[in-house]
Design an enzyme around this catalytic site. Structure first.
Site, PDB file in Angstrom:
ATOM      1  N   PRO A  38       0.368   2.789  -7.027  1.00 28.07           N
ATOM      2  CA  PRO A  38       0.769   2.424  -5.665  1.00 28.07           C
ATOM      3  C   PRO A  38       0.368   3.496  -4.658  1.00 28.07           C
ATOM      4  CG  PRO A  38       2.681   3.139  -6.958  1.00 28.07           C
ATOM      5  CD  PRO A  38       1.525   3.073  -7.901  1.00 28.07           C
ATOM      6  N   ASP A  39       0.090   3.073  -3.406  1.00 28.30           N
ATOM      7  CA  ASP A  39      -0.112   4.098  -2.377  1.00 28.30           C
ATOM      8  C   ASP A  39       1.262   4.511  -1.851  1.00 28.30           C
ATOM      9  OD1 ASP A  39       0.672   2.146  -0.588  1.00 28.30           O
ATOM     10  OD2 ASP A  39      -1.262   1.951   0.415  1.00 28.30           O
ATOM     11  N   PHE A  40       1.301   5.253  -0.749  1.00 27.92           N
ATOM     12  CA  PHE A  40       2.587   5.757  -0.266  1.00 27.92           C
ATOM     13  C   PHE A  40       3.197   4.887   0.818  1.00 27.92           C
ATOM     14  CE2 PHE A  40       0.230   9.240  -2.057  1.00 27.92           C
ATOM     15  CZ  PHE A  40       1.174   9.848  -2.857  1.00 27.92           C
ATOM     16  N   ARG A  41       2.364   4.510   1.804  1.00 30.99           N
ATOM     17  CA  ARG A  41       2.933   3.942   3.029  1.00 30.99           C
ATOM     18  C   ARG A  41       2.713   2.454   3.230  1.00 30.99           C
ATOM     19  NH1 ARG A  41       1.273   8.965   3.595  1.00 30.99           N
ATOM     20  NH2 ARG A  41       2.857  10.485   4.229  1.00 30.99           N
ATOM     21  N   GLN A 111      -7.196  13.293  -1.178  1.00 25.33           N
ATOM     22  CA  GLN A 111      -5.763  13.628  -1.096  1.00 25.33           C
ATOM     23  C   GLN A 111      -5.070  13.219  -2.381  1.00 25.33           C
ATOM     24  OE1 GLN A 111      -4.218  12.473   3.165  1.00 25.33           O
ATOM     25  NE2 GLN A 111      -5.962  11.194   2.657  1.00 25.33           N
ATOM     26  N   ASN A 112      -5.815  12.544  -3.252  1.00 27.73           N
ATOM     27  CA  ASN A 112      -5.180  11.976  -4.446  1.00 27.73           C
ATOM     28  C   ASN A 112      -5.010  13.016  -5.541  1.00 27.73           C
ATOM     29  OD1 ASN A 112      -5.295   9.686  -2.960  1.00 27.73           O
ATOM     30  ND2 ASN A 112      -6.955   8.736  -4.115  1.00 27.73           N
ATOM     31  N   ASP A 114      -4.426  11.841  -8.745  1.00 28.38           N
ATOM     32  CA  ASP A 114      -4.585  11.085  -9.996  1.00 28.38           C
ATOM     33  C   ASP A 114      -5.813  11.516 -10.806  1.00 28.38           C
ATOM     34  OD1 ASP A 114      -6.801   9.722  -8.727  1.00 28.38           O
ATOM     35  OD2 ASP A 114      -5.398   8.287  -7.869  1.00 28.38           O
ATOM     36  N   HIS A 131      -4.804  18.088  -1.924  1.00 25.38           N
ATOM     37  CA  HIS A 131      -3.364  18.175  -2.191  1.00 25.38           C
ATOM     38  C   HIS A 131      -3.090  18.566  -3.643  1.00 25.38           C
ATOM     39  CE1 HIS A 131      -2.536  15.324   1.471  1.00 25.38           C
ATOM     40  NE2 HIS A 131      -2.888  16.536   1.834  1.00 25.38           N
ATOM     41  N   CYS A 142       7.805  32.633 -10.292  1.00 28.94           N
ATOM     42  CA  CYS A 142       6.947  33.754 -10.706  1.00 28.94           C
ATOM     43  C   CYS A 142       5.482  33.347 -10.764  1.00 28.94           C
ATOM     44  CB  CYS A 142       7.401  34.314 -12.054  1.00 28.94           C
ATOM     45  SG  CYS A 142       6.999  33.253 -13.456  1.00 28.94           S
ATOM     46  N   CYS A 163      10.635  27.688 -16.513  1.00 31.32           N
ATOM     47  CA  CYS A 163       9.839  28.816 -16.984  1.00 31.32           C
ATOM     48  C   CYS A 163      10.765  29.831 -17.677  1.00 31.32           C
ATOM     49  CB  CYS A 163       9.189  29.423 -15.744  1.00 31.32           C
ATOM     50  SG  CYS A 163       8.436  31.024 -15.924  1.00 31.32           S
ATOM     51  N   GLY A 201      -9.298   4.363   2.233  1.00 29.70           N
ATOM     52  CA  GLY A 201      -7.976   4.305   1.611  1.00 29.70           C
ATOM     53  C   GLY A 201      -6.988   5.371   2.029  1.00 29.70           C
ATOM     54  N   SER A 203      -4.160   6.503   5.261  1.00 27.33           N
ATOM     55  CA  SER A 203      -3.541   6.199   6.554  1.00 27.33           C
ATOM     56  C   SER A 203      -3.813   7.319   7.555  1.00 27.33           C
ATOM     57  CB  SER A 203      -2.028   6.022   6.372  1.00 27.33           C
ATOM     58  OG  SER A 203      -1.455   7.232   5.900  1.00 27.33           O
ATOM     59  N   ASN A 226     -11.037   0.522   5.116  1.00 30.50           N
ATOM     60  CA  ASN A 226      -9.586   0.612   4.921  1.00 30.50           C
ATOM     61  C   ASN A 226      -8.930  -0.715   5.267  1.00 30.50           C
ATOM     62  OD1 ASN A 226      -7.806   2.919   4.204  1.00 30.50           O
ATOM     63  ND2 ASN A 226      -6.723   2.343   6.074  1.00 30.50           N
ATOM     64  N   GLU A 228      -6.470  -1.124   7.096  1.00 36.33           N
ATOM     65  CA  GLU A 228      -6.010  -1.114   8.490  1.00 36.33           C
ATOM     66  C   GLU A 228      -6.814  -0.067   9.239  1.00 36.33           C
ATOM     67  OE1 GLU A 228      -1.977   0.370   8.651  1.00 36.33           O
ATOM     68  OE2 GLU A 228      -2.391   1.957   7.201  1.00 36.33           O
ATOM     69  N   CYS A 246     -11.298  -1.574  -0.044  1.00 39.15           N
ATOM     70  CA  CYS A 246     -12.478  -0.715  -0.184  1.00 39.15           C
ATOM     71  C   CYS A 246     -13.385  -1.157  -1.339  1.00 39.15           C
ATOM     72  CB  CYS A 246     -12.101   0.757  -0.272  1.00 39.15           C
ATOM     73  SG  CYS A 246     -10.855   1.128  -1.494  1.00 39.15           S
TER      74      CYS A 246
HETATM   75  P1  OAD Z   1      -1.040   6.232   2.455  1.00 38.54           P
HETATM   76  O1  OAD Z   1      -0.187   5.386   1.567  1.00 38.54           O
HETATM   77  O2  OAD Z   1      -0.407   6.918   3.591  1.00 38.54           O
HETATM   78  O3  OAD Z   1      -2.203   5.321   3.058  1.00 38.54           O
HETATM   79  C1  OAD Z   1      -2.966   4.462   2.251  1.00 38.54           C
HETATM   80  C2  OAD Z   1      -3.942   3.715   3.134  1.00 38.54           C
HETATM   81  O4  OAD Z   1      -4.827   2.966   2.322  1.00 38.54           O
HETATM   82  C3  OAD Z   1      -3.258   2.728   4.090  1.00 38.54           C
HETATM   83  O5  OAD Z   1      -3.890   2.789   5.346  1.00 38.54           O
HETATM   84  C4  OAD Z   1      -3.506   1.384   3.402  1.00 38.54           C
HETATM   85  O6  OAD Z   1      -3.605   0.318   4.327  1.00 38.54           O
HETATM   86  C5  OAD Z   1      -4.835   1.630   2.755  1.00 38.54           C
HETATM   87  N1  OAD Z   1      -5.101   0.824   1.544  1.00 38.54           N
HETATM   88  C6  OAD Z   1      -4.252   0.476   0.546  1.00 38.54           C
HETATM   89  N2  OAD Z   1      -4.898  -0.194  -0.412  1.00 38.54           N
HETATM   90  C7  OAD Z   1      -6.198  -0.278  -0.021  1.00 38.54           C
HETATM   91  C8  OAD Z   1      -7.377  -0.860  -0.572  1.00 38.54           C
HETATM   92  N3  OAD Z   1      -7.368  -1.489  -1.745  1.00 38.54           N
HETATM   93  N4  OAD Z   1      -8.524  -0.751   0.134  1.00 38.54           N
HETATM   94  C9  OAD Z   1      -8.563  -0.110   1.313  1.00 38.54           C
HETATM   95  N5  OAD Z   1      -7.488   0.447   1.883  1.00 38.54           N
HETATM   96  C10 OAD Z   1      -6.328   0.374   1.232  1.00 38.54           C
HETATM   97  O7  OAD Z   1      -1.836   7.248   1.508  1.00 38.54           O
HETATM   98  P2  OAD Z   1      -2.578   8.605   1.917  1.00 38.54           P
HETATM   99  O8  OAD Z   1      -3.229   8.477   3.237  1.00 38.54           O
HETATM  100  O9  OAD Z   1      -3.400   9.011   0.760  1.00 38.54           O
HETATM  101  O10 OAD Z   1       0.828  13.692   0.024  1.00 38.54           O
HETATM  102  O11 OAD Z   1      -1.329   9.567   2.045  1.00 38.54           O
HETATM  103  C11 OAD Z   1      -1.539  10.914   2.382  1.00 38.54           C
HETATM  104  C12 OAD Z   1      -0.543  11.821   1.693  1.00 38.54           C
HETATM  105  O12 OAD Z   1       0.797  11.379   1.943  1.00 38.54           O
HETATM  106  C13 OAD Z   1      -0.640  11.824   0.192  1.00 38.54           C
HETATM  107  O13 OAD Z   1      -1.649  12.692  -0.299  1.00 38.54           O
HETATM  108  C14 OAD Z   1       0.721  12.292  -0.238  1.00 38.54           C
HETATM  109  C15 OAD Z   1       1.570  11.513   0.732  1.00 38.54           C
HETATM  110  O14 OAD Z   1       2.777  12.104   1.053  1.00 38.54           O
HETATM  111  C16 OAD Z   1       1.438  14.498  -0.850  1.00 38.54           C
HETATM  112  O15 OAD Z   1       1.913  14.092  -1.877  1.00 38.54           O
HETATM  113  C17 OAD Z   1       1.464  15.916  -0.463  1.00 38.54           C
END
Ligand code: OAD
Length: 269
Positions: A38-41, A111-112, A114, A131, A142, A163, A201, A203, A226, A228, A246
């Protein structure tokens, strides 16, 4: 090099013409959703809207270093799900590898955490894990390195690892409140050398990563693929904002480049 039109075909033509020899990718969680991570937002499917069961003060707390010190259990529960090994790279990862294979990849800024970029066969030195990643683990007090297998066992059982000094152990993922890895800052100068930037991919909501596209020089084409519209990509003459999944955009580009069959072969393994 200028784009003849603001669409994918024009980007493919530019690549085919040999004008893009230093391609930079800037990617986020959206490139791995097709792999089942899953993505985050994203509303409903994103991690941050599905963390209620962890009873966090706010969703981002799961990646917050001060909250982790207070209560590491939520992160350990999440790490169980995100632990690498069970996921397979997407076509988008393979697409980036095609640039590496042809000597056209300047850097992939991701930023991933994985590590699917590595799994897809992109050389480690062409990737900037902005990240951090699950590739290492240290004590947060430590800074001593911790045994990988032992951490894996802890993650599997959802119990925080400590630790010898008593400090908590955490994978080398950058949390909110922590500095980004040196490789991030050390690679920023490369953005000035880019002759094509592809953002996928993300935000573009977490800084400093979100500001990377702005560092691409004026006149250098920037392509966004993307679900959006994000950031300010689309505001320059040589920007192409393509909205959709994508993997679909990548397929369209790959077909125009004559790369698709090779990509399918790599993807199927
Ligand atoms: P987000 O979840 O914020 O954004 C994901 C983006 O990808 C959104 O704009 C979605 O619309 C888009 N998206 C999802 N599926 C897609 C697909 N199949 N094809 C194209 N676009 C798609 O994720 P990040 O921007 O990576 O940080 O989030 C940034 C950081 O916030 C992460 O690295 C993480 C999080 O907190 C840490 O863990 C430090």
């Amino acid at each position: 090099a200028k784009l003849s039109r603001r669409d994918l075909r024009a980007v493919a033509e530019l690549i085919k013409s040999g004008a893009c020899k230093n391609v930079v990718f800037m990617v986020g969680a959206g490139i791995s959703t097709a792999a089942g991570i899953p993505d985050f937002r994203s509303p409903e499917t994103g991690l941050y809207s599905n963390l209620a069961r962890l009873e966090l003060p706010r969703p981002e707390a799961v990646f917050d270093i001060s909250y982790f010190r207070e209560d590491p259990r939520a992160f350990y529960a999440l790490a169980q799900e995100l632990w690498p090994g069970k996921f397979k790279p997407t076509m988008t990862h393979v697409f980036m590898r095609m640039f590496a294979d042809r000597g056209l990849l300047l850097r992939c800024f991701t930023q991933n955490i994985d590590t699917l970029e590595l799994a897809a066969g992109i050389p480690r030195d062409k990737i900037v894990f902005a990240h951090g990643s699950f590739a290492g683990q240290h004590c947060i007090d430590c800074m001593e390195e911790f045994d990988r297998k032992t951490l894996e066992e802890h993650v599997r059982s959802g119990t925080p690892a400590f630790c010898a000094c008593g400090g908590l152990v955490k994978p080398d993922i950058t949390f909110f409140g922590e500095a980004l890895p040196p490789e991030f800052h050390g690679s920023l100068h490369l953005l000035e050398e880019a002759d094509l930037a592809i953002v996928m991919g993300s935000s573009l909501s977490v800084y400093p990563f979100a500001a990377l596209p702005q560092r691409i020089e004026e006149g250098v084409p920037r392509l966004l693929m993307n679900m959006e519209k994000v950031g300010e990509i689309g505001s320059r003459r040589d920007d192409v904002a393509w909205i959709g999944e994508c993997d679909d955009g990548v397929r369209e580009l790959a077909e125009q480049l004559g790369w698709w069959e090779e990509m399918e072969g790599i993807w199927k393994g």
